[in-house]
Design a protein around this motif. Sequence first.
Motif, PDB file in Angstrom:
ATOM      1  N   ARG A  10      49.114 -80.576 -37.179  1.00 21.46           N
ATOM      2  CA  ARG A  10      48.174 -81.694 -37.043  1.00 21.46           C
ATOM      3  C   ARG A  10      48.932 -82.998 -37.245  1.00 21.46           C
ATOM      4  O   ARG A  10      50.065 -83.000 -37.750  1.00 21.46           O
ATOM      5  CB  ARG A  10      47.003 -81.563 -38.014  1.00 21.46           C
ATOM      6  CG  ARG A  10      47.392 -81.528 -39.448  1.00 21.46           C
ATOM      7  CD  ARG A  10      46.202 -81.260 -40.340  1.00 21.46           C
ATOM      8  NE  ARG A  10      45.768 -79.870 -40.267  1.00 21.46           N
ATOM      9  CZ  ARG A  10      44.910 -79.303 -41.086  1.00 21.46           C
ATOM     10  NH1 ARG A  10      44.352 -80.015 -42.037  1.00 21.46           N
ATOM     11  NH2 ARG A  10      44.554 -78.047 -40.980  1.00 21.46           N
ATOM     12  N   TRP A  46      52.574 -77.803 -44.758  1.00 22.22           N
ATOM     13  CA  TRP A  46      51.395 -77.246 -44.062  1.00 22.22           C
ATOM     14  C   TRP A  46      51.893 -76.564 -42.794  1.00 22.22           C
ATOM     15  O   TRP A  46      52.432 -77.215 -41.921  1.00 22.22           O
ATOM     16  CB  TRP A  46      50.390 -78.353 -43.724  1.00 22.22           C
ATOM     17  CG  TRP A  46      49.098 -77.772 -43.226  1.00 22.22           C
ATOM     18  CD1 TRP A  46      48.660 -77.743 -41.931  1.00 22.22           C
ATOM     19  CD2 TRP A  46      48.122 -77.088 -44.008  1.00 22.22           C
ATOM     20  NE1 TRP A  46      47.462 -77.099 -41.863  1.00 22.22           N
ATOM     21  CE2 TRP A  46      47.098 -76.680 -43.120  1.00 22.22           C
ATOM     22  CE3 TRP A  46      48.007 -76.764 -45.350  1.00 22.22           C
ATOM     23  CZ2 TRP A  46      45.978 -75.973 -43.542  1.00 22.22           C
ATOM     24  CZ3 TRP A  46      46.890 -76.067 -45.776  1.00 22.22           C
ATOM     25  CH2 TRP A  46      45.885 -75.686 -44.881  1.00 22.22           C
ATOM     26  N   GLY A  66      46.491 -78.721 -48.142  1.00 21.58           N
ATOM     27  CA  GLY A  66      45.066 -78.418 -48.296  1.00 21.58           C
ATOM     28  C   GLY A  66      44.823 -77.451 -49.443  1.00 21.58           C
ATOM     29  O   GLY A  66      45.624 -77.336 -50.381  1.00 21.58           O
ATOM     30  N   ALA A  67      43.693 -76.738 -49.324  1.00 19.10           N
ATOM     31  CA  ALA A  67      43.304 -75.807 -50.380  1.00 19.10           C
ATOM     32  C   ALA A  67      44.073 -74.496 -50.273  1.00 19.10           C
ATOM     33  O   ALA A  67      44.430 -73.879 -51.271  1.00 19.10           O
ATOM     34  CB  ALA A  67      41.812 -75.533 -50.276  1.00 19.10           C
ATOM     35  N   GLY A  68      44.338 -74.067 -49.038  1.00 23.94           N
ATOM     36  CA  GLY A  68      44.990 -72.773 -48.829  1.00 23.94           C
ATOM     37  C   GLY A  68      46.475 -72.841 -49.123  1.00 23.94           C
ATOM     38  O   GLY A  68      47.128 -73.864 -48.882  1.00 23.94           O
ATOM     39  N   LEU A  91      37.144 -82.798 -49.427  1.00 21.62           N
ATOM     40  CA  LEU A  91      37.280 -81.424 -48.923  1.00 21.62           C
ATOM     41  C   LEU A  91      36.099 -80.564 -49.395  1.00 21.62           C
ATOM     42  O   LEU A  91      35.481 -79.832 -48.627  1.00 21.62           O
ATOM     43  CB  LEU A  91      38.605 -80.828 -49.408  1.00 21.62           C
ATOM     44  CG  LEU A  91      38.986 -79.494 -48.786  1.00 21.62           C
ATOM     45  CD1 LEU A  91      39.755 -79.721 -47.494  1.00 21.62           C
ATOM     46  CD2 LEU A  91      39.838 -78.666 -49.718  1.00 21.62           C
ATOM     47  N   ARG A 221      40.164 -67.691 -44.365  1.00 20.34           N
ATOM     48  CA  ARG A 221      41.265 -67.431 -43.438  1.00 20.34           C
ATOM     49  C   ARG A 221      40.844 -66.321 -42.469  1.00 20.34           C
ATOM     50  O   ARG A 221      40.139 -65.379 -42.869  1.00 20.34           O
ATOM     51  CB  ARG A 221      42.520 -66.969 -44.203  1.00 20.34           C
ATOM     52  CG  ARG A 221      43.219 -68.096 -44.937  1.00 20.34           C
ATOM     53  CD  ARG A 221      43.839 -69.112 -43.971  1.00 20.34           C
ATOM     54  NE  ARG A 221      44.450 -70.238 -44.651  1.00 20.34           N
ATOM     55  CZ  ARG A 221      43.861 -71.417 -44.841  1.00 20.34           C
ATOM     56  NH1 ARG A 221      42.625 -71.633 -44.425  1.00 20.34           N
ATOM     57  NH2 ARG A 221      44.496 -72.390 -45.448  1.00 20.34           N
ATOM     58  N   HIS A 269      38.521 -74.376 -36.742  1.00 25.24           N
ATOM     59  CA  HIS A 269      39.096 -74.641 -38.079  1.00 25.24           C
ATOM     60  C   HIS A 269      38.852 -76.098 -38.504  1.00 25.24           C
ATOM     61  O   HIS A 269      39.792 -76.828 -38.822  1.00 25.24           O
ATOM     62  CB  HIS A 269      40.613 -74.326 -38.085  1.00 25.24           C
ATOM     63  CG  HIS A 269      41.151 -74.072 -39.473  1.00 25.24           C
ATOM     64  ND1 HIS A 269      42.142 -73.147 -39.733  1.00 25.24           N
ATOM     65  CD2 HIS A 269      40.853 -74.634 -40.682  1.00 25.24           C
ATOM     66  CE1 HIS A 269      42.431 -73.164 -41.033  1.00 25.24           C
ATOM     67  NE2 HIS A 269      41.655 -74.054 -41.632  1.00 25.24           N
ATOM     68  N   ALA A 272      36.401 -78.142 -43.090  1.00 23.79           N
ATOM     69  CA  ALA A 272      36.671 -79.182 -44.094  1.00 23.79           C
ATOM     70  C   ALA A 272      38.121 -79.628 -43.996  1.00 23.79           C
ATOM     71  O   ALA A 272      39.024 -78.820 -44.134  1.00 23.79           O
ATOM     72  CB  ALA A 272      36.403 -78.632 -45.490  1.00 23.79           C
TER      73      ALA A 272
HETATM   74  C1  OXD Z   1      42.685 -75.642 -46.196  1.00 22.64           C
HETATM   75  C2  OXD Z   1      42.290 -75.589 -44.775  1.00 22.64           C
HETATM   76  O1  OXD Z   1      43.141 -74.630 -46.743  1.00 22.64           O
HETATM   77  O2  OXD Z   1      42.066 -76.651 -44.159  1.00 22.64           O
HETATM   78  O3  OXD Z   1      42.549 -76.726 -46.813  1.00 22.64           O
HETATM   79  O4  OXD Z   1      42.201 -74.495 -44.217  1.00 22.64           O
END
Ligand code: OXD
Length: 297
Positions: A10, A46, A66-68, A91, A221, A269, A272
């Motif tokens: 991105r 990322w 991000g969160a993942g 988020l 995921r 995807h 958020a």
């Molecule tokens: C995340 C995502 O993990 O955007 O933040 O998938």
Amino acid sequence: MTLAVVVTDRDSDQLCQQLSAMLPHVEIQQWPDIGAPEEVEFAVLWQHPVGITKQFPRLKAVTSLGAGTDHMDKDTALSGLPQHRIVTDSLKQLMAQFVLLHVLSDARHQLPYYLQQHKKQWQVLEQDEPMKTVGFIGLGALGSFVADRCADMGFRVLAWTAQSEHEEYPCYHGDSGLKQVIGESDYVVLLLPLSDQTRHIINERSLTWFKKEATLINVARGAHVDEAALCQALSQGHLKHAVLDVFEQEPLPESSPLWDLENITITPHISARSDAGQTALAIVELFNNYVSGYTKS
Ligand code: OXD
């Protein structure tokens, strides 16, 4: 001092501009132009090329954008380094909006009313039934925020977690717990990290535990769901609908049979994404802890 932003799937221009403004004395190197890898002390990762940090000998810590963290978990070059992730307020709020959008739209019969409207039909579909149940598979920072918003709306909430308990919502564990949460839920929301234990947690077997009227919402995921088994279960009516925002392969290939199903909602995807400003602030805080803090002491 140098910070690298290694974000491959991105646009990270806005984030890099914000970081440059907030950290005027720090050089921001933006992938793929990492001109001085030997200077990098902190990296934002990322979907980064696995092993890239081997080129950063002065690296002190990394964070996921991000969160993942699954993209970092599979990179052995990162082992031993402090690793972070970023879960901003935006988020959490966007995730809650996305999940509630789909839960409410189904619970309040939005699509059937829309179809009736186009046939000029005036017919009440609401029934006097108990509040529906939202079952969270995973109840971490994101899951519990979304769970609170669902509870605020009057939904019953319960969860499956690996081990942890929650002071407000009943949590179940293990295989029997998963069966119980899926079996009791009208909406099953996947919001858990991907690991070897949770890969294909929704599979041919667990798909038989869904209520026929249930909806699966996957915002975690793609690899949490065995897509072939889901296709079959949806075609055979084992569950009513699936909302999928994440896929085993992204972008979802045109050849995927998921595109052809009637009872599915597919989004690319987008459930958020934090705004660049909040993400930049969180990165600056981490960077200062590891780099400025370290240098001062
Ligand atoms: C995340 C995502 O993990 O955007 O933040 O998938």
